[in-house]
Design an enzyme around this catalytic site. Structure first.
Site, PDB file in Angstrom:
ATOM      1  N   GLU A 145     -10.357   6.816   4.899  1.00  0.00           N
ATOM      2  CA  GLU A 145      -9.657   6.253   6.049  1.00  0.00           C
ATOM      3  C   GLU A 145      -8.934   7.314   6.855  1.00  0.00           C
ATOM      4  O   GLU A 145      -8.556   8.363   6.350  1.00  0.00           O
ATOM      5  CB  GLU A 145      -8.658   5.181   5.600  1.00  0.00           C
ATOM      6  CG  GLU A 145      -7.560   5.676   4.694  1.00  0.00           C
ATOM      7  CD  GLU A 145      -7.883   5.469   3.231  1.00  0.00           C
ATOM      8  OE1 GLU A 145      -6.954   5.284   2.443  1.00  0.00           O
ATOM      9  OE2 GLU A 145      -9.075   5.497   2.873  1.00  0.00           O
TER      10      GLU A 145
ATOM     11  N   ASP B 190       0.853  -1.180   0.000  1.00  0.00           N
ATOM     12  CA  ASP B 190       0.000   0.000   0.000  1.00  0.00           C
ATOM     13  C   ASP B 190       0.898   1.242   0.000  1.00  0.00           C
ATOM     14  O   ASP B 190       2.122   1.154   0.138  1.00  0.00           O
ATOM     15  CB  ASP B 190      -0.937  -0.020   1.214  1.00  0.00           C
ATOM     16  CG  ASP B 190      -2.237   0.742   0.973  1.00  0.00           C
ATOM     17  OD1 ASP B 190      -2.256   1.637   0.103  1.00  0.00           O
ATOM     18  OD2 ASP B 190      -3.229   0.444   1.657  1.00  0.00           O
TER      19      ASP B 190
END
Length: 621
Positions: A505, A308
């Site tokens: 997020e 990520d």
């Protein structure tokens, strides 16, 4: 290892390609006299082509294939110089102007940088197309996954994957960081809406989206590489903390969080993205057991694993890539590293690690074999540039009709006292209030045009208010005022469209209260004071703590985050489509119950699988 032999015709081709990479789009056609090498021969089996190409690559070329930089920090010349294997757009990172044609032009410029390298290995371009091609203004924005989970319809989700793939392909992008296969176990988590639901069987069934994205064959038209993310357990962190710690015995991790990934591998997903989170204190980005042993070994995953955004930089808790972090992550099984701005530093560290023996040549070759296999399977060597025949599909009427269908199918009717719904289309007087009623940005949520989402007409579409206005007959009146001002007893019904404002997020975590905010509560108080029956349409990325207000509402429709086609909400409100959605998660009676999941002994306000129809009968999951 030697690179491709130098020949006069190829020198001419290289110079032409480099010039185009720096100045525009398009790519030259190889001269007929240029004899194809084995890896360039599409009639040969992919493993043969991969083996031939690997044998011609230098260490720098192999490391380049393992490197992904962000578009704002990479130029076409950088791709040529450093042999970069991939470029991505982060959330909200787009060309100017932000439209489908500009995206395709940008993609071709980057791709021509790759085609100007000696071996002409095409790059692969990644983007978070998580509910449609959501970074692109004008794209069709489908409901977020939590709404799709409420449909309980894997075939619908497959069709959405196919439509998304067409829009993605039309901009040149050939890799999406979707689907998110997290099993959400605590609604405080700010990524709850990216989950299809709280049960592994439901999430596993929705991996049908992979078949839509990748098509019958990766080499087929408008096929894009899918990514199963985030591996593993990100939906189960303690307190629902984003990038937190999932504290579970291995048996429970396997029972709850692993099944969707096993199903994704079975369906042939091309890539897997590792989670920022930890499992019992160990960061997943360095977890060799879960990546090498379980994912690649036990599950038999043959695609490539990608990190990520700056994920490996979190391994030691300090800012900045270190050689130790690179060594741990690559040896743990990460094949391509997303190093958005620090990609040069990553290259330097990985080269030094290979030269010192910290990372073996065999590990480098394995990562390259996995990456190159997918590039060959996608047909990138034969068709490296954007397929502009699909550019007109971006935001097309057919795709918007599919999104409207999905919106209607995702609605969950939770309360309907006195059968107030469906509303009459004719001879009605309706007051609409709430800040989400006429706000496509709010209805779409995070990961829409920008990372955290936005407010207002951020992209073309139909707001919920416009859907209501379009649904009624000329004999009906629809009045809108966001705060409810102006309502009186002459109205037959008030429709309050409210809930959460956009987030992604980090910013979306709700460690404290999970109820409506002061603005929404004030709007509801104004409506109730009029004495008019109130229908609440809740726009949110998760269940909210509304038990105290629910007795004052005559009806409650959970709309989730429907996206750009708000007419689908109106279709259910007026009965053009029946409410068929059922809850993909348990609905808390109070925030203090979090985490609450089916079978845990806690009494929810509405149980997992609940949903009314217009006869008053509850549905079933």
């Amino acid at each position: 290892m030697p690179t491709r032999p130098t020949a006069a015709p190829r020198r001419v081709l290289l110079a032409a390609a480099l010039a185009l990479a720096l100045t525009g789009v398009g790519t030259p056609t190889p001269p007929a006299s240029a004899a194809a090498l084995p890896y360039e021969d599409p009639t040969l089996p992919v493993p043969t082509r991969v083996a031939d190409l690997l044998g011609r690559m230098s260490l720098d070329e192999k490391i380049g294939q393992m490197t992904q930089g962000e578009r704002a920090s990479v130029t076409p010349a950088d791709i040529t110089t450093y042999r970069l294997g991939s470029v991505l757009s982060g959330g909200g990172s787009a060309p100017t102007p932000n439209n489908a044609t500009s995206w395709a032009d940008m993609y071709d410029r980057f791709q021509n940088g790759a085609l100007a390298t000696p071996l002409r290995i095409p790059m692969i371009y990644g983007s978070d197309a998580v509910h449609g091609h959501n970074n692109v203004v004008g794209a069709t924005i489908f409901p977020h996954n939590i709404g799709l989970g409420a449909t309980r319809d894997p075939e619908l989700v497959r069709r959405i994957g196919r439509a998304t793939a067409e829009e993605v392909a039309g901009t040149g992008v050939n890799w999406t960081f979707a689907p998110c296969l997290c099993v959400v176990r605590n609604d405080r988590w700010g990524r709850s809406y990216e989950s299809f639901g709280e049960q592994p069987a439901l999430v596993s069934s929705m991996t049908s989206v992979i078949e839509g994205l990748q098509g019958a064959s990766l080499a087929g038209p408008a096929s894009v590489l899918a990514t199963a993310k985030h591996y593993l357990g990100d939906g189960g962190t303690t307190n629902g903390t984003d990038q937190g710690n999932t504290q579970l015995a291995e048996a429970e991790l396997r029972a709850v969080h692993l099944p969707p990934f096993a199903e994704a591998v079975r369906r042939g997903v091309g890539s897997v993205m590792v989670s920022y989170s930890s499992w019992n204190g160990q960061k997943l980005h360095g977890h060799a057991y879960l990546i090498n042993d379980v994912l690649k070994g036990e599950l038999g995953f043959t695609g490539f694993v990608v990190s990520d955004w700056n994920g490996i930089d979190q391994l030691d808790g300090a800012t900045g890539f270190t050689a130790a972090e690179v060594r741990q992550a690559v040896n743990a099984g990460i094949d391509m590293v997303m190093a958005p701005t620090g990609w040069r530093q990553f290259i330097t560290h990985l080269r030094a690690e290979v030269q010192s023996g910290g990372v073996s040549q065999a590990r480098i070759d394995d990562a390259n074999r996995r990456i190159l296999t997918k590039k060959f399977e996608l047909g990138l060597f034969e068709r490296p540039l954007a397929d502009r025949s699909y550019t007109p599909t971006v935001g097309s009427a057919a795709h918007r009709a599919l999104a409207r269908e999905a919106v209607a199918r995702s609605q969950v009717l939770l309360k309907n006292d006195g059968g107030i719904l469906p509303l009459a289309t004719a001879g009605n007087k309706i007051f609409v209030a709430g800040r989400s009623a006429d706000n496509i940005g709010y209805a779409s949520g995070g990961w829409t045009v920008t990372w955290q989402g936005g407010s207002g007409a951020i992209t073309p579409g139909t707001s919920i208010l416009q859907g209501i206005r379009d649904a009624v007959a000329p004999s009906s009146t629809v009045t809108y005022q966001a705060g409810g001002t102006g309502i009186d007893s002459s109205y037959r019904v008030a429709v309050a469209v409210l809930g959460e404002t956009p987030y992604a997020e980090g910013r979306g975590d709700r460690p404290g209260g999970m109820g409506l905010d002061a603005t929404d509560l004030a709007t509801l108080a104004t409506l109730r004071a009029s004495g008019v029956p109130v229908v609440v349409v809740l726009v949110s990325g998760r269940p909210l703590d509304i038990a105290a207000q629910l007795p004052e509402w005559d009806a409650l429709l959970a709309a989730w985050l429907p996206g750009t086609e708000g007419a689908g909400v109106a279709d259910v409100l007026f009965g053009a489509q029946p409410p068929t959605g059922t809850l993909p998660v348990s609905w808390m009676a109070s925030a203090s119950q979090q985490p609450i999941n089916d079978g845990d002994g806690k009494a929810p306000l509405f149980p997992y699988g609940f949903g009314l129809d217009y006869s008053g009968r509850p549905g079933s999951s």
